[in-house]
Design a protein around this motif. Structure first.
Motif, mmCIF file in Angstrom:
data_model
loop_
_atom_site.group_PDB
_atom_site.id
_atom_site.type_symbol
_atom_site.label_atom_id
_atom_site.label_comp_id
_atom_site.label_asym_id
_atom_site.label_seq_id
_atom_site.Cartn_x
_atom_site.Cartn_y
_atom_site.Cartn_z
ATOM 1 N N MET A 45 0.850 -1.190 0.000
ATOM 2 C CA MET A 45 0.000 0.000 0.000
ATOM 3 C C MET A 45 0.885 1.239 0.000
ATOM 4 S SD MET A 45 -3.180 0.921 2.548
ATOM 5 C CE MET A 45 -4.087 -0.511 1.968
ATOM 6 N N GLU A 46 0.434 2.283 -0.716
ATOM 7 C CA GLU A 46 1.249 3.476 -0.888
ATOM 8 C C GLU A 46 1.459 4.205 0.433
ATOM 9 O OE1 GLU A 46 1.287 7.620 -3.537
ATOM 10 O OE2 GLU A 46 -0.300 6.112 -3.784
ATOM 11 N N MET A 47 2.708 4.657 0.642
ATOM 12 C CA MET A 47 3.028 5.403 1.851
ATOM 13 C C MET A 47 2.435 6.811 1.766
ATOM 14 S SD MET A 47 6.963 4.259 2.604
ATOM 15 C CE MET A 47 7.567 4.904 1.053
ATOM 16 N N LEU A 48 1.955 7.327 2.892
ATOM 17 C CA LEU A 48 1.409 8.676 2.955
ATOM 18 C C LEU A 48 2.518 9.681 3.204
ATOM 19 C CD1 LEU A 48 -1.734 8.104 5.194
ATOM 20 C CD2 LEU A 48 -1.682 8.374 2.715
ATOM 21 N N SER A 49 2.318 10.883 2.722
ATOM 22 C CA SER A 49 3.230 11.957 3.097
ATOM 23 C C SER A 49 3.057 12.268 4.576
ATOM 24 C CB SER A 49 2.953 13.213 2.266
ATOM 25 O OG SER A 49 1.706 13.786 2.647
ATOM 26 N N ARG A 50 4.021 12.929 5.144
ATOM 27 C CA ARG A 50 3.913 13.315 6.553
ATOM 28 C C ARG A 50 2.702 14.227 6.771
ATOM 29 N NH1 ARG A 50 9.115 13.203 4.824
ATOM 30 N NH2 ARG A 50 10.669 12.069 6.067
ATOM 31 N N GLN A 51 2.517 15.169 5.855
ATOM 32 C CA GLN A 51 1.390 16.083 5.949
ATOM 33 C C GLN A 51 0.066 15.328 5.947
ATOM 34 O OE1 GLN A 51 1.668 19.722 5.799
ATOM 35 N NE2 GLN A 51 -0.495 19.738 6.352
ATOM 36 N N ALA A 52 -0.066 14.399 5.008
ATOM 37 C CA ALA A 52 -1.312 13.646 4.894
ATOM 38 C C ALA A 52 -1.543 12.782 6.128
ATOM 39 C CB ALA A 52 -1.292 12.782 3.637
ATOM 40 N N ALA A 53 -0.497 12.138 6.619
ATOM 41 C CA ALA A 53 -0.636 11.285 7.804
ATOM 42 C C ALA A 53 -1.048 12.103 9.017
ATOM 43 C CB ALA A 53 0.675 10.552 8.068
ATOM 44 N N SER A 54 -0.424 13.256 9.185
ATOM 45 C CA SER A 54 -0.748 14.114 10.332
ATOM 46 C C SER A 54 -2.188 14.601 10.259
ATOM 47 C CB SER A 54 0.212 15.298 10.383
ATOM 48 O OG SER A 54 -0.125 16.185 11.432
ATOM 49 N N GLU A 55 -2.587 15.091 9.106
ATOM 50 C CA GLU A 55 -3.935 15.634 8.974
ATOM 51 C C GLU A 55 -5.000 14.555 9.143
ATOM 52 O OE1 GLU A 55 -4.005 17.571 5.204
ATOM 53 O OE2 GLU A 55 -2.953 19.364 5.937
ATOM 54 N N ALA A 56 -4.694 13.327 8.736
ATOM 55 C CA ALA A 56 -5.693 12.254 8.780
ATOM 56 C C ALA A 56 -6.076 11.866 10.202
ATOM 57 C CB ALA A 56 -5.173 11.039 8.020
ATOM 58 N N VAL A 57 -5.171 12.048 11.160
ATOM 59 C CA VAL A 57 -5.439 11.552 12.518
ATOM 60 C C VAL A 57 -5.442 12.642 13.581
ATOM 61 C CG1 VAL A 57 -4.481 9.281 11.967
ATOM 62 C CG2 VAL A 57 -2.991 11.043 12.951
ATOM 63 N N HIS A 58 -5.141 13.873 13.191
ATOM 64 C CA HIS A 58 -4.991 14.933 14.191
ATOM 65 C C HIS A 58 -6.222 15.085 15.059
ATOM 66 C CE1 HIS A 58 -4.575 19.041 15.812
ATOM 67 N NE2 HIS A 58 -3.274 18.839 15.712
ATOM 68 N N ASP A 59 -7.396 15.102 14.447
ATOM 69 C CA ASP A 59 -8.632 15.311 15.207
ATOM 70 C C ASP A 59 -9.049 14.083 16.006
ATOM 71 O OD1 ASP A 59 -8.759 17.870 14.245
ATOM 72 O OD2 ASP A 59 -10.208 17.424 12.665
ATOM 73 N N LEU A 60 -8.372 12.963 15.806
ATOM 74 C CA LEU A 60 -8.668 11.740 16.557
ATOM 75 C C LEU A 60 -7.855 11.656 17.851
ATOM 76 C CD1 LEU A 60 -8.639 9.144 13.631
ATOM 77 C CD2 LEU A 60 -10.636 10.230 14.677
ATOM 78 N N GLY A 61 -6.967 12.628 18.063
ATOM 79 C CA GLY A 61 -6.123 12.577 19.253
ATOM 80 C C GLY A 61 -4.821 11.848 19.035
ATOM 81 N N TRP A 62 -4.473 11.565 17.784
ATOM 82 C CA TRP A 62 -3.192 10.954 17.449
ATOM 83 C C TRP A 62 -2.265 12.021 16.885
ATOM 84 C CZ3 TRP A 62 -2.332 5.394 17.261
ATOM 85 C CH2 TRP A 62 -3.448 4.639 17.628
ATOM 86 N N ARG A 63 -0.946 11.740 16.943
ATOM 87 C CA ARG A 63 0.031 12.618 16.326
ATOM 88 C C ARG A 63 1.003 11.782 15.497
ATOM 89 N NH1 ARG A 63 -3.319 15.513 17.605
ATOM 90 N NH2 ARG A 63 -3.229 17.504 18.737
ATOM 91 N N TYR A 64 1.418 12.351 14.370
ATOM 92 C CA TYR A 64 2.456 11.714 13.553
ATOM 93 C C TYR A 64 3.816 12.071 14.144
ATOM 94 C CZ TYR A 64 5.558 10.613 9.713
ATOM 95 O OH TYR A 64 6.590 10.092 8.970
ATOM 96 N N GLN A 65 4.598 11.064 14.521
ATOM 97 C CA GLN A 65 5.940 11.276 15.050
ATOM 98 C C GLN A 65 6.848 10.155 14.580
ATOM 99 O OE1 GLN A 65 4.223 11.884 19.267
ATOM 100 N NE2 GLN A 65 6.277 12.739 19.417
ATOM 101 N N LEU A 66 7.932 10.521 13.938
ATOM 102 C CA LEU A 66 9.009 9.593 13.591
ATOM 103 C C LEU A 66 8.474 8.353 12.871
ATOM 104 C CD1 LEU A 66 12.072 9.708 13.917
ATOM 105 C CD2 LEU A 66 11.833 8.208 15.900
ATOM 106 N N ARG A 67 7.835 8.563 11.731
ATOM 107 C CA ARG A 67 7.387 7.499 10.841
ATOM 108 C C ARG A 67 6.287 6.631 11.442
ATOM 109 N NH1 ARG A 67 12.797 7.698 10.780
ATOM 110 N NH2 ARG A 67 13.045 5.828 12.029
ATOM 111 N N SER A 68 5.554 7.139 12.416
ATOM 112 C CA SER A 68 4.466 6.359 13.010
ATOM 113 C C SER A 68 3.387 7.286 13.550
ATOM 114 C CB SER A 68 4.995 5.462 14.137
ATOM 115 O OG SER A 68 5.548 6.230 15.181
ATOM 116 N N LEU A 69 2.210 6.710 13.782
ATOM 117 C CA LEU A 69 1.111 7.423 14.428
ATOM 118 C C LEU A 69 1.116 7.034 15.899
ATOM 119 C CD1 LEU A 69 -1.665 6.715 11.768
ATOM 120 C CD2 LEU A 69 -0.105 8.668 11.875
ATOM 121 N N ARG A 70 1.020 8.024 16.785
ATOM 122 C CA ARG A 70 1.156 7.754 18.208
ATOM 123 C C ARG A 70 0.051 8.431 19.007
ATOM 124 N NH1 ARG A 70 6.543 5.819 19.627
ATOM 125 N NH2 ARG A 70 7.712 5.550 17.697
ATOM 126 N N ALA A 71 -0.355 7.750 20.073
ATOM 127 C CA ALA A 71 -1.385 8.292 20.964
ATOM 128 C C ALA A 71 -1.266 7.601 22.319
ATOM 129 C CB ALA A 71 -2.778 8.077 20.382
#
Length: 214
Positions: A1-27
């Protein structure tokens, strides 16, 4: 599956209480006890289903459950599958996910001959090779180590420094606190990708975010 850009990854989960950090989603998920954290972990694993083993990392603590989601491919990154997994987890725990992972710490070693120094650190730390040339703790308990190429000897500056990878919306506050505690800003020409700070004796550390890297 295609990798997301950092911008896209961050925006996709920001409102869910997750943050993009160091190649992963964290919460994190707050918990009142170890028993509750364990129960939450089971809920998270159930929500992850077959994706748990390859995409999910959990750390059970007395007062919280730490979460990381990442695709374990040849080059670990975040994909749409990981975003979907973060959404399923958030729904399964009733929206309790919070951006409480304060930072992800890396150790950076500046080297003239990376191939010469990497084996020493791999053996000393009992670390494993990563596809990007960095080293990681197989138990995921200690910070990863990466190597920065030097062009010339640099005897007057420290050659090992911390990279403190922060949620992008916490970087300014953390730097302000460090400067108020006696530090100083050394370099900001490539902000918000990273800033270089130094302690009162000149030892340096980088505050880094995902921003301005795509």
């Amino acid at each position: 599956m295609e990798m997301l850009s950092r911008q896209a990854a961050s925006e996709a989960v920001h409102d869910l209480g997750w943050r993009y950090q160091l190649r992963s989603l964290r919460a994190t998920i707050p918990a009142a006890s170890v028993a509750e954290a364990v129960a939450l972990a089971q809920t998270v694993v159930d929500a992850a289903g077959e994706a748990a083993d390859e995409h999910l990392w959990l750390d059970v603590r007395r007062d919280q459950l730490l979460l990381a989601v990442q695709s374990t491919q040849d080059e670990p990154w975040v994909t749409e599958e990981d975003v979907a997994l973060a959404r399923r987890i958030t729904a399964a725990v009733g929206g309790r996910t919070r951006p409480g992972v304060r930072q992800v710490l890396e150790i950076a070693i500046d080297a003239l001959d990376i191939n010469a120094v990497r084996p020493f650190w791999r053996a000393l730390l009992a670390y494993a090779d990563e596809p990007d040339g960095s080293l990681s703790d197989p138990d995921r308990q200690s910070p990863p180590v990466w190597f920065q190429q030097m062009d010339a000897p640099r005897p007057q500056r420290n050659r090992i420094h911390f990279d403190v990878t922060l949620p992008h919306d916490d970087a300014a506050n953390r730097m302000a606190a460090a400067i108020a505690a006696g530090g100083r800003l050394v370099y900001d020409a490539e902000a918000p990708a990273f800033w270089v700070l130094a302690d009162p004796e000149g030892n340096e550390a980088c505050v880094t975010t995902w921003q301005a890297r795509d």
